[in-house]
Design a protein around this motif. Structure first.
Motif, PDB file in Angstrom:
ATOM      1  N   ARG A  99       0.834  -1.214   0.000  1.00 48.49           N
ATOM      2  CA  ARG A  99       0.000   0.000   0.000  1.00 48.49           C
ATOM      3  C   ARG A  99       0.861   1.253   0.000  1.00 48.49           C
ATOM      4  O   ARG A  99       0.500   2.271  -0.577  1.00 48.49           O
ATOM      5  CB  ARG A  99      -0.896   0.021   1.240  1.00 48.49           C
ATOM      6  N   THR A 100       2.008   1.150   0.654  1.00 45.84           N
ATOM      7  CA  THR A 100       2.902   2.316   0.713  1.00 45.84           C
ATOM      8  C   THR A 100       3.543   2.544  -0.656  1.00 45.84           C
ATOM      9  O   THR A 100       3.706   3.681  -1.099  1.00 45.84           O
ATOM     10  CB  THR A 100       3.985   2.102   1.804  1.00 45.84           C
ATOM     11  N   ILE A 101       3.907   1.467  -1.340  1.00 50.55           N
ATOM     12  CA  ILE A 101       4.492   1.608  -2.683  1.00 50.55           C
ATOM     13  C   ILE A 101       3.469   2.237  -3.626  1.00 50.55           C
ATOM     14  O   ILE A 101       3.777   3.160  -4.384  1.00 50.55           O
ATOM     15  CB  ILE A 101       4.956   0.236  -3.224  1.00 50.55           C
ATOM     16  N   LEU A 102       2.232   1.754  -3.563  1.00 47.38           N
ATOM     17  CA  LEU A 102       1.208   2.248  -4.481  1.00 47.38           C
ATOM     18  C   LEU A 102       0.806   3.695  -4.179  1.00 47.38           C
ATOM     19  O   LEU A 102       0.361   4.406  -5.065  1.00 47.38           O
ATOM     20  CB  LEU A 102      -0.036   1.350  -4.428  1.00 47.38           C
ATOM     21  N   GLY A 103       0.968   4.121  -2.924  1.00 51.64           N
ATOM     22  CA  GLY A 103       0.597   5.489  -2.572  1.00 51.64           C
ATOM     23  C   GLY A 103      -0.730   5.592  -1.851  1.00 51.64           C
ATOM     24  O   GLY A 103      -1.277   6.673  -1.690  1.00 51.64           O
ATOM     25  N   ILE A 104      -1.240   4.450  -1.397  1.00 50.58           N
ATOM     26  CA  ILE A 104      -2.465   4.492  -0.578  1.00 50.58           C
ATOM     27  C   ILE A 104      -2.088   5.026   0.806  1.00 50.58           C
ATOM     28  O   ILE A 104      -2.861   5.717   1.457  1.00 50.58           O
ATOM     29  CB  ILE A 104      -3.094   3.076  -0.466  1.00 50.58           C
ATOM     30  N   ILE A 105      -0.862   4.683   1.227  1.00 53.91           N
ATOM     31  CA  ILE A 105      -0.320   5.189   2.491  1.00 53.91           C
ATOM     32  C   ILE A 105       0.909   6.035   2.150  1.00 53.91           C
ATOM     33  O   ILE A 105       1.724   5.634   1.312  1.00 53.91           O
ATOM     34  CB  ILE A 105       0.116   4.018   3.403  1.00 53.91           C
ATOM     35  N   THR A 106       1.026   7.188   2.795  1.00 48.89           N
ATOM     36  CA  THR A 106       2.215   8.023   2.588  1.00 48.89           C
ATOM     37  C   THR A 106       3.184   7.780   3.741  1.00 48.89           C
ATOM     38  O   THR A 106       2.774   7.830   4.908  1.00 48.89           O
ATOM     39  CB  THR A 106       1.812   9.519   2.570  1.00 48.89           C
ATOM     40  N   PRO A 107       4.452   7.499   3.446  1.00 46.49           N
ATOM     41  CA  PRO A 107       5.400   7.261   4.543  1.00 46.49           C
ATOM     42  C   PRO A 107       5.557   8.503   5.427  1.00 46.49           C
ATOM     43  O   PRO A 107       5.464   9.626   4.922  1.00 46.49           O
ATOM     44  CB  PRO A 107       6.733   6.979   3.828  1.00 46.49           C
ATOM     45  N   THR A 108       5.783   8.273   6.713  1.00 46.12           N
ATOM     46  CA  THR A 108       6.059   9.407   7.598  1.00 46.12           C
ATOM     47  C   THR A 108       7.504   9.863   7.417  1.00 46.12           C
ATOM     48  O   THR A 108       7.833  11.026   7.636  1.00 46.12           O
ATOM     49  CB  THR A 108       5.804   9.042   9.079  1.00 46.12           C
ATOM     50  N   SER A 109       8.378   8.948   7.009  1.00 43.71           N
ATOM     51  CA  SER A 109       9.734   9.335   6.601  1.00 43.71           C
ATOM     52  C   SER A 109      10.305   8.257   5.696  1.00 43.71           C
ATOM     53  O   SER A 109       9.749   7.156   5.600  1.00 43.71           O
ATOM     54  CB  SER A 109      10.639   9.553   7.817  1.00 43.71           C
ATOM     55  N   GLY A 110      11.402   8.599   5.028  1.00 45.99           N
ATOM     56  CA  GLY A 110      12.008   7.672   4.073  1.00 45.99           C
ATOM     57  C   GLY A 110      11.472   7.931   2.675  1.00 45.99           C
ATOM     58  O   GLY A 110      10.558   8.740   2.492  1.00 45.99           O
ATOM     59  N   THR A 111      12.025   7.231   1.688  1.00 42.36           N
ATOM     60  CA  THR A 111      11.595   7.476   0.307  1.00 42.36           C
ATOM     61  C   THR A 111      11.229   6.189  -0.427  1.00 42.36           C
ATOM     62  O   THR A 111      11.816   5.133  -0.210  1.00 42.36           O
ATOM     63  CB  THR A 111      12.700   8.160  -0.542  1.00 42.36           C
ATOM     64  N   VAL A 112      10.253   6.357  -1.316  1.00 39.54           N
ATOM     65  CA  VAL A 112       9.898   5.318  -2.271  1.00 39.54           C
ATOM     66  C   VAL A 112      10.230   5.905  -3.638  1.00 39.54           C
ATOM     67  O   VAL A 112       9.730   6.970  -3.988  1.00 39.54           O
ATOM     68  CB  VAL A 112       8.387   4.987  -2.222  1.00 39.54           C
ATOM     69  N   ALA A 113      11.119   5.240  -4.390  1.00 35.32           N
ATOM     70  CA  ALA A 113      11.484   5.757  -5.712  1.00 35.32           C
ATOM     71  C   ALA A 113      11.147   4.728  -6.774  1.00 35.32           C
ATOM     72  O   ALA A 113      11.382   3.525  -6.603  1.00 35.32           O
ATOM     73  CB  ALA A 113      12.967   6.092  -5.756  1.00 35.32           C
ATOM     74  N   TYR A 114      10.566   5.216  -7.870  1.00 29.82           N
ATOM     75  CA  TYR A 114      10.219   4.347  -9.002  1.00 29.82           C
ATOM     76  C   TYR A 114      10.860   4.959 -10.239  1.00 29.82           C
ATOM     77  O   TYR A 114      10.631   6.130 -10.541  1.00 29.82           O
ATOM     78  CB  TYR A 114       8.700   4.275  -9.161  1.00 29.82           C
ATOM     79  N   ARG A 115      11.686   4.188 -10.907  1.00 31.77           N
ATOM     80  CA  ARG A 115      12.427   4.680 -12.077  1.00 31.77           C
ATOM     81  C   ARG A 115      13.124   6.006 -11.765  1.00 31.77           C
ATOM     82  O   ARG A 115      12.978   6.990 -12.491  1.00 31.77           O
ATOM     83  CB  ARG A 115      11.494   4.883 -13.274  1.00 31.77           C
ATOM     84  N   ASP A 116      13.808   6.022 -10.628  1.00 31.42           N
ATOM     85  CA  ASP A 116      14.599   7.180 -10.200  1.00 31.42           C
ATOM     86  C   ASP A 116      13.790   8.420  -9.842  1.00 31.42           C
ATOM     87  O   ASP A 116      14.362   9.494  -9.665  1.00 31.42           O
ATOM     88  CB  ASP A 116      15.648   7.555 -11.261  1.00 31.42           C
ATOM     89  N   GLU A 117      12.487   8.293  -9.753  1.00 30.14           N
ATOM     90  CA  GLU A 117      11.690   9.442  -9.317  1.00 30.14           C
ATOM     91  C   GLU A 117      11.096   9.160  -7.947  1.00 30.14           C
ATOM     92  O   GLU A 117      10.625   8.049  -7.695  1.00 30.14           O
ATOM     93  CB  GLU A 117      10.558   9.731 -10.306  1.00 30.14           C
ATOM     94  N   ASP A 118      11.116  10.174  -7.105  1.00 29.68           N
ATOM     95  CA  ASP A 118      10.561  10.032  -5.766  1.00 29.68           C
ATOM     96  C   ASP A 118       9.033  10.011  -5.857  1.00 29.68           C
ATOM     97  O   ASP A 118       8.427  10.992  -6.273  1.00 29.68           O
ATOM     98  CB  ASP A 118      11.032  11.224  -4.900  1.00 29.68           C
ATOM     99  N   ILE A 119       8.433   8.886  -5.507  1.00 29.72           N
ATOM    100  CA  ILE A 119       6.966   8.795  -5.579  1.00 29.72           C
ATOM    101  C   ILE A 119       6.345   8.699  -4.180  1.00 29.72           C
ATOM    102  O   ILE A 119       5.164   8.372  -4.041  1.00 29.72           O
ATOM    103  CB  ILE A 119       6.497   7.595  -6.449  1.00 29.72           C
TER     104      ILE A 119
END
Ligand code: ATP
Length: 238
Positions: free
Chosen positions: A49-69
């Protein structure tokens, strides 16, 4: 890893006051099948859910194809080519198989990699025989196939599979596993969440073990298979 398709770095996330993921980091390379295995409640679904963006992380990064999502909503991550096939196999029960696929083809990603209806039906024999049947008339395994097929006609390039074999009879589990192999042959990257470690071991190039929201192990299937301590301690395999 150079240029992972997806990378999570020190992600903390949860539900309101409840923190579930703790400094979670993982990477997936293009065309890899990676499994995320762990016990009930370990945080596997929350990771997806965090990868998809249903949940937004409180800290840290999720990057897809070098873009911060990390802060991007699910509708936008889907447009960029990520699809989640949830445990509950979200399909439209009152629509036919064909209508389910046509609808998925309208939405989905801008990747230009969408498979046509014909291509997808060529992969899923059971569905090809039931195009005019309603979603609700399908067996659990067929609904799982339809949910995956929807991601493919929607042009997904990274598919997040949440417990695809859950509740299925053993011979259907084999069919679902064959489909995951076919996805991989087509160059689609797969993150496979499983409670059934054997499915993960058989399909994945690499495996992450999650426990109480933390990654406690990372290794190839051969390495994990040989690590009896990890299997016993975190996955209950004896
Ligand atoms: P399962 O196989 O049971 O789905 P999981 O590894 O996918 O397990 P998650 O569903 O990610 O685990 O749940 C991790 C923790 O987050 C659990 O303690 C669960 O109770 C909690 N949790 C899950 N969903 C919510 C929610 N909507 N609100 C609050 N807490 C939640």
């Amino acid at each position: 890893m150079t240029n992972p398709v997806l990378s999570l770095e020190n992600v903390n996330a949860g539900y309101g006051e409840t923190q579930v993921l703790r400094n979670l980091s993982l990477e997936i390379g293009a065309g890899e099948v990676v499994s995320l295995v762990g016990r009930n409640g370990a945080g596997k679904t929350t990771t997806l859910r965090t990868i998809l963006g249903i949940i937004t992380p409180t800290s840290g990064t999720v990057a897809y194809r070098d873009e911060d999502i990390s802060a991007i909503e699910a509708t936008e991550t889907v447009r960029r080519g990520i699809a989640l096939v949830p445990e509950e196999r979200r399909i439209f029960p009152e629509l036919t198989v064909r209508e389910n696929l046509e609808l998925a083809a309208l939405g989905g990603a801008d990747s230009g990699n969408a498979l046509s209806l014909e291509e997808v039906l060529g992969m899923f024999e059971n569905l090809a025989e039931r195009t005019e049947n309603s979603g609700s008339s399908l067996s659990g395994g067929e609904q799982q196939m339809l949910a995956i097929a929807r991601a493919l006609v929607g042009g997904a390039e990274l598919i997040l599979l949440d417990e695809p074999t859950e509740g299925l009879a053993p011979f259907i589990v084999q069919d679902v596993m064959d489909i995951v192999r076919q996805l991989n042959d087509r160059g689609i990257t797969v993150l496979l969440v499983e409670q059934n470690v054997h499915v993960g071991l058989e399909l994945a190039d690499r495996n992450y073990v999650i426990n109480q929201g933390e990654i406690v192990y990372e290794g190839t299937s051969a390495e994990l298979e040989a690590d009896e301590d990890i299997l016993e301690q975190y996955l209950g395999v004896t």
